[in-house]
Scaffold this motif. Structure first.
Motif, PDB file in Angstrom:
ATOM      1  N   LEU A  10       2.368   4.750  -9.637  1.00 29.90           N
ATOM      2  CA  LEU A  10       3.229   5.672 -10.390  1.00 29.90           C
ATOM      3  C   LEU A  10       3.959   6.615  -9.434  1.00 29.90           C
ATOM      4  N   GLN A  11       3.265   7.065  -8.383  1.00 29.34           N
ATOM      5  CA  GLN A  11       3.929   7.893  -7.380  1.00 29.34           C
ATOM      6  C   GLN A  11       5.100   7.147  -6.751  1.00 29.34           C
ATOM      7  N   ALA A  12       4.887   5.874  -6.446  1.00 28.20           N
ATOM      8  CA  ALA A  12       5.954   5.069  -5.848  1.00 28.20           C
ATOM      9  C   ALA A  12       7.146   4.956  -6.790  1.00 28.20           C
ATOM     10  N   CYS A  13       6.864   4.741  -8.073  1.00 24.96           N
ATOM     11  CA  CYS A  13       7.946   4.647  -9.068  1.00 24.96           C
ATOM     12  C   CYS A  13       8.718   5.956  -9.152  1.00 24.96           C
ATOM     13  N   MET A  14       8.002   7.076  -9.170  1.00 21.14           N
ATOM     14  CA  MET A  14       8.643   8.383  -9.269  1.00 21.14           C
ATOM     15  C   MET A  14       9.429   8.726  -7.997  1.00 21.14           C
ATOM     16  N   ASP A  15       9.041   8.104  -6.877  1.00 20.94           N
ATOM     17  CA  ASP A  15       9.767   8.312  -5.624  1.00 20.94           C
ATOM     18  C   ASP A  15      10.957   7.369  -5.490  1.00 20.94           C
ATOM     19  N   GLY A  16      11.171   6.544  -6.495  1.00 20.49           N
ATOM     20  CA  GLY A  16      12.358   5.691  -6.506  1.00 20.49           C
ATOM     21  C   GLY A  16      12.170   4.293  -5.963  1.00 20.49           C
ATOM     22  N   PHE A  17      10.918   3.851  -5.840  1.00 22.76           N
ATOM     23  CA  PHE A  17      10.654   2.508  -5.334  1.00 22.76           C
ATOM     24  C   PHE A  17      10.240   1.579  -6.470  1.00 22.76           C
ATOM     25  N   ARG A  18      10.529   0.314  -6.296  1.00 20.89           N
ATOM     26  CA  ARG A  18      10.127  -0.673  -7.287  1.00 20.89           C
ATOM     27  C   ARG A  18       8.771  -1.249  -6.899  1.00 20.89           C
ATOM     28  N   GLY A  44       0.819  -1.206   0.000  1.00 20.15           N
ATOM     29  CA  GLY A  44       0.000   0.000   0.000  1.00 20.15           C
ATOM     30  C   GLY A  44       0.853   1.257   0.000  1.00 20.15           C
ATOM     31  N   TYR A  45       0.557   2.178  -0.931  1.00 15.80           N
ATOM     32  CA  TYR A  45       1.328   3.418  -1.019  1.00 15.80           C
ATOM     33  C   TYR A  45       0.400   4.631  -0.929  1.00 15.80           C
ATOM     34  N   GLY A  46      -0.539   4.529   0.045  1.00 13.99           N
ATOM     35  CA  GLY A  46      -1.326   5.712   0.389  1.00 13.99           C
ATOM     36  C   GLY A  46      -0.488   6.596   1.295  1.00 13.99           C
ATOM     37  N   GLU A  47      -1.142   7.453   2.055  1.00 12.24           N
ATOM     38  CA  GLU A  47      -0.386   8.369   2.919  1.00 12.24           C
ATOM     39  C   GLU A  47       0.384   7.612   3.999  1.00 12.24           C
ATOM     40  N   VAL A  48      -0.223   6.565   4.567  1.00 14.13           N
ATOM     41  CA  VAL A  48       0.474   5.763   5.577  1.00 14.13           C
ATOM     42  C   VAL A  48       1.679   5.067   4.946  1.00 14.13           C
ATOM     43  N   GLY A  49       1.475   4.451   3.781  1.00 17.70           N
ATOM     44  CA  GLY A  49       2.564   3.783   3.080  1.00 17.70           C
ATOM     45  C   GLY A  49       3.681   4.734   2.704  1.00 17.70           C
ATOM     46  N   LYS A  50       3.326   5.913   2.271  1.00 18.44           N
ATOM     47  CA  LYS A  50       4.336   6.913   1.902  1.00 18.44           C
ATOM     48  C   LYS A  50       5.201   7.289   3.104  1.00 18.44           C
ATOM     49  N   GLY A  51       4.556   7.468   4.259  1.00 14.96           N
ATOM     50  CA  GLY A  51       5.308   7.807   5.463  1.00 14.96           C
ATOM     51  C   GLY A  51       6.253   6.690   5.865  1.00 14.96           C
ATOM     52  N   ALA A 105      10.626   6.753   5.763  1.00  8.37           N
ATOM     53  CA  ALA A 105      11.461   6.487   6.938  1.00  8.37           C
ATOM     54  C   ALA A 105      12.409   5.323   6.686  1.00  8.37           C
ATOM     55  N   LEU A 106      11.912   4.258   6.085  1.00 13.80           N
ATOM     56  CA  LEU A 106      12.732   3.072   5.837  1.00 13.80           C
ATOM     57  C   LEU A 106      13.837   3.359   4.829  1.00 13.80           C
ATOM     58  N   LYS A 107      13.498   4.109   3.791  1.00 16.43           N
ATOM     59  CA  LYS A 107      14.486   4.464   2.774  1.00 16.43           C
ATOM     60  C   LYS A 107      15.598   5.324   3.369  1.00 16.43           C
ATOM     61  N   ALA A 108      15.227   6.219   4.277  1.00 18.04           N
ATOM     62  CA  ALA A 108      16.211   7.115   4.885  1.00 18.04           C
ATOM     63  C   ALA A 108      17.244   6.358   5.711  1.00 18.04           C
ATOM     64  N   LEU A 109      16.870   5.183   6.219  1.00 19.60           N
ATOM     65  CA  LEU A 109      17.802   4.387   7.015  1.00 19.60           C
ATOM     66  C   LEU A 109      18.527   3.323   6.196  1.00 19.60           C
ATOM     67  N   GLY A 110      18.365   3.384   4.887  1.00 17.21           N
ATOM     68  CA  GLY A 110      19.135   2.503   4.021  1.00 17.21           C
ATOM     69  C   GLY A 110      18.485   1.191   3.661  1.00 17.21           C
ATOM     70  N   ALA A 111      17.204   1.045   3.944  1.00 17.65           N
ATOM     71  CA  ALA A 111      16.508  -0.187   3.577  1.00 17.65           C
ATOM     72  C   ALA A 111      16.204  -0.194   2.078  1.00 17.65           C
ATOM     73  N   ILE A 112      16.149  -1.403   1.515  1.00 18.69           N
ATOM     74  CA  ILE A 112      15.741  -1.592   0.122  1.00 18.69           C
ATOM     75  C   ILE A 112      14.241  -1.851   0.149  1.00 18.69           C
ATOM     76  N   VAL A 113      13.450  -0.928  -0.398  1.00 22.64           N
ATOM     77  CA  VAL A 113      12.001  -0.955  -0.211  1.00 22.64           C
ATOM     78  C   VAL A 113      11.283  -1.303  -1.513  1.00 22.64           C
ATOM     79  N   TYR A 114      10.379  -2.264  -1.420  1.00 29.94           N
ATOM     80  CA  TYR A 114       9.480  -2.619  -2.519  1.00 29.94           C
ATOM     81  C   TYR A 114       8.061  -2.196  -2.146  1.00 29.94           C
ATOM     82  N   ILE A 115       7.244  -1.941  -3.152  1.00 27.36           N
ATOM     83  CA  ILE A 115       5.865  -1.508  -2.938  1.00 27.36           C
ATOM     84  C   ILE A 115       4.921  -2.454  -3.677  1.00 27.36           C
TER      85      ILE A 115
END
Length: 530
Positions: free
Chosen positions: A348-356, A318-325, A329-339
Motif C-alpha cells: 500500500l505504501q508503494a501504491c501511495m508513492d506512485g508505483f504499480r 521488496g519495498y522495505g527501507e532498502v526498496g524505498k531508497g 532514486a530510480l524514479k527521480a531519474l525517469g525510470a518506470i518502476v514496478y514493485i
C-alpha cells in the motif's frame, strides 16, 4: 560615419592564408582517397573476430571465462587502487609481515597499507560523530578486556569503526562478510596497524570460511564478543566452537539476514547469549537502509553497466527501507518502476508513492532491470531468468546472495562471459544475454562504494551496542534478541546533528509535564514508527 575596417595584426594575415591552403590540401587528399576506394559494407560482430576470441597477453586472463572460473576469480571495483586479478597467488600461500614483524593477518598485499591509510583518513573526515565518541570514551576504555571477533564488510568506513573499538580498549580479529566488498588496501592498513585481519577481495567460498575460522581459532585467545553482518560468523562459532559460543557475552548483528537467524535460534531455545538487533534500530533502518541505498544503487549500476535510466522499466522486489531508497532514486531519474511485495502494508505504501505493485511473472518479459532487496531466497528463479529479455540487468541489493538463483545458471548449456569487473554476461543457446552483476551478491559494496556519513551512523550504533552489552550488569539482558534502547538511538542521532549545524528545540518544564516526557528524552515510545 562609417567604421574603418579592422586592421590585421602584423604577420597574422599571412599565417591564416597558409593555414587555409593546408586545410584545402588535406580535404582534397581525403576526398580523393574516398572516391577511389572500393565500396564495402560495414562489418558487424559476426563477420569479424568474435569478442570471446580476442588474444590475451601473457599474465592476463581471457575475457571469456568458464563457469567454474567465474565463481572464484577476483576483481577489484573502482573503489580499490589495485586490480586483485593481477596477482594469481592466493594470499593464503604468501608469507607477509608488517613493519613490526607480525604475520598475524592474511591480506592481498601488505605493501598497499599506505594507500589504505589515506582511504581511512578520508573516511574519518565524514565520520565526525564516531571520532567524537572515540575521543570522549577512550580515556575510560569501556571495552577494556573485550575480545571482539568481527565479520563485516572491510572498507575504509568499517576500518574507522574497528580502530575506534581498539582505541576503546578492545582486542579485535576481523574477517569479511562478503567475498567481493573488501578494499585490499584498507585491509592492508589495518594489518599494518596491528589488527588481525583475514580478508581480501575475490575470496573463494573456501577462503571465506577459512578466514572466519582463522579469526575464531587462535591459541591463547578466545572471543567474548561478536560483531556480525549476515550471521555467518555467529553460525560458524555456534556450529564449530560451541564451548566458545557459550562464553560469549554478547552478539551485535547488523543485517536482516543475520537477525532472522538469531530469532530462529532464540525461538528454538538455542541462543545461549544476549544479542542486540542493530538492523531494526531506528538509526540503521531509517538512515543506512534508506538513504545509503538511495544513493548507492545508482552508483553501482552506473559503474558496472553505464546504463541510462530515463524510460527504462525496472522491477524492484521488496519495498522495505532498502526498496524505498532504490525506488526513489530510480524514479527521480525517469525510470518506470514496478514493485513486488508480500506485505500488504508495504504494498500500500508503494501504491501511495506512485508505483504499480505487480507479480514478477507479470512484467519479467518486458523489464530492463531486475533488483532484489527482500532478504529472502529464490526471489528470482531460473524460470524468471529464462523469460527475461535480451540484455536485462539483474542485481541484488540484499545482504545475502540467495535472492537470485545463480546456481541454476551454472549449467553446460549456458555460457558465462566476464566483460568487466563484477559484470558477467550469461548467454543462452539462442544468443540471449542476461547481465548479472556481482554474481548476485550485494551490488553497492561489491561494485561501488557507499556514502561515508550514513555508515558513520550505523558504525556509531554498533559501537554503542557493543559497549552496552559488554558493560551491562548481570541479569539486565537474558538469552534473547533485544532492540537498541530508544535513548541510545536518540544519542546516535544527536551526535550527527552538528554536521548540519542543526539546533534542537528544548522543551520547557511545562511542555515536558504536559507530554509526560523527560526533557532529555527518550521522546518517543518504543512502538513509535518514524
Amino acid at each position: 560615419m562609417s567604421m574603418p575596417d579592422a586592421m590585421p595584426l602584423p604577420g597574422v594575415g599571412e599565417e591564416l592564408k597558409q593555414a587555409k591552403e593546408i586545410e584545402d590540401a588535406e580535404k582534397y587528399s581525403f576526398m580523393a582517397t574516398v572516391t577511389k576506394a572500393p565500396k564495402k559494407q560495414i562489418q558487424f560482430a559476426d563477420d569479424m573476430q568474435e569478442f570471446t576470441k580476442f588474444p590475451t597477453k601473457t599474465g592476463r586472463r581471457s575475457l571469456s571465462r568458464s563457469i567454474s572460473q567465474s565463481s572464484t576469480d577476483s576483481y577489484s571495483s573502482a573503489a580499490s587502487y589495485t586490480d586483485s586479478s593481477d596477482d594469481e597467488v592466493s594470499p593464503r600461500e604468501k608469507q607477509q609481515t608488517n613493519s613490526k614483524g607480525s604475520s598475524n593477518f592474511c591480506v592481498k598485499n601488505i605493501k598497499q597499507a599506505e594507500f589504505g591509510r589515506r582511504e581511512i583518513e578520508i573516511a574519518e573526515q565524514d565520520m565526525s560523530a564516531l571520532i567524537s565518541l572515540r575521543k570522549r570514551a577512550q580515556g575510560e576504555k569501556p571495552l577494556a578486556g573485550a575480545k571482539i571477533v568481527g565479520c563485516t564488510h572491510i572498507t575504509a568506513q568499517t576500518a574507522v569503526l574497528i580502530e575506534t573499538l581498539c582505541a576503546l580498549g578492545a582486542h579485535c580479529r576481523w574477517s569479511a562478510c562478503n567475498i567481493y566488498s573488501t578494499q585490499n588496501e584498507v585491509a592492508a592498513a589495518l594489518a599494518e596497524a596491528g589488527v588481525a585481519v583475514f580478508a581480501w577481495k575475490g575470496e573463494s567460498e573456501d577462503d571465506f570460511w577459512w578466514c572466519i575460522d582463522r579469526c575464531v581459532n587462535m591459541d591463547g585467545w578466545q572471543a567474548n564478543m561478536i560483531l556480525d553482518d549476515g550471521g555467518d560468523l555467529t553460525h560458524w562459532v555456534y556450529k564449530k566452537y560451541p564451548n566458545v559460543f557459550k562464553k560469549i557475552r554478547g552478539i551485535v548483528e547488523e543485517s536482516v539476514t543475520g537477525v532472522h537467524r538469531l530469532y530462529q535460534l532464540s525461538k528454538a531455545g538455542k541462543l545461549c547469549v544476549p544479542a542486540m538487533n542493530v538492523n531494526d534500530s531506528v538509526t540503521k533502518q531509517k538512515f543506512d537502509n534508506l538513504y545509503c541505498c538511495r544513493e548507492s544503487i545508482l552508483d553501482g549500476l552506473k559503474r558496472t553497466t553505464d546504463v541510462m535510466f530515463g524510460g527504462k522499466q525496472v522491477v524492484v522486489c521488496g519495498y522495505g527501507e532498502v526498496g524505498k531508497g532504490c525506488c526513489a532514486a530510480l524514479k527521480a531519474l525517469g525510470a518506470i518502476v514496478y514493485i513486488t511485495e508480500i506485505d500488504p502494508i508495504c504494498a500500500l505504501q508503494a501504491c501511495m508513492d506512485g508505483f504499480r505493485v505487480v507479480k514478477l511473472n507479470e512484467v519479467i518479459r518486458q523489464v530492463d532491470v531486475v533488483i532484489t532487496c527482500t532478504g529472502n531466497k529464490n526471489v528470482v528463479t531460473r524460470e524468471h531468468l529464462d523469460r527475461m529479455k535480451n540484455s536485462c540487468i539483474v542485481c541484488n541489493m540484499g545482504h545475502s546472495n540467495t535472492e537470485i538463483d545463480v546456481t541454476s545458471l551454472r549449467t553446460p548449456e549456458l555460457t558465462w562471459e566476464r566483460v568487466r569487473s563484477q559484470v558477467d554476461h550469461v548467454i543462452w543457446p539462442d544468443g540471449k544475454r542476461v547481465v548479472l552483476l556481482a554474481e548476485g551478491r550485494l551490488l553497492n559494496l561489491s561494485c561501488s562504494t557507499v556514502p561515508t556519513f550514513v555508515l558513520s551512523i550505523t558504525a556509531t550504533t554498533q559501537a554503542l551496542a557493543l559497549i552496552e552489552l559488554y558493560n551491562a550488569p548481570e541479569g539486565r539482558y537474558k538469552q534473547d534478541v533485544y532492540l537498541l534502547p530508544k535513548k541510545m538511538d536518540e544519542y546516535v542521532a544527536s551526535l550527527h546533528l552538528p554536521s548540519f549545524d542543526a539546533h534542537l528545540t528544548e522543551l520547557t518544564d511545562d511542555q515536558a509535564k504536559y507530554l509526560g516526557l523527560n526533557k532529555n528524552g527518550p521522546f518517543k515510545p518504543n512502538y513509535y514508527r518514524y
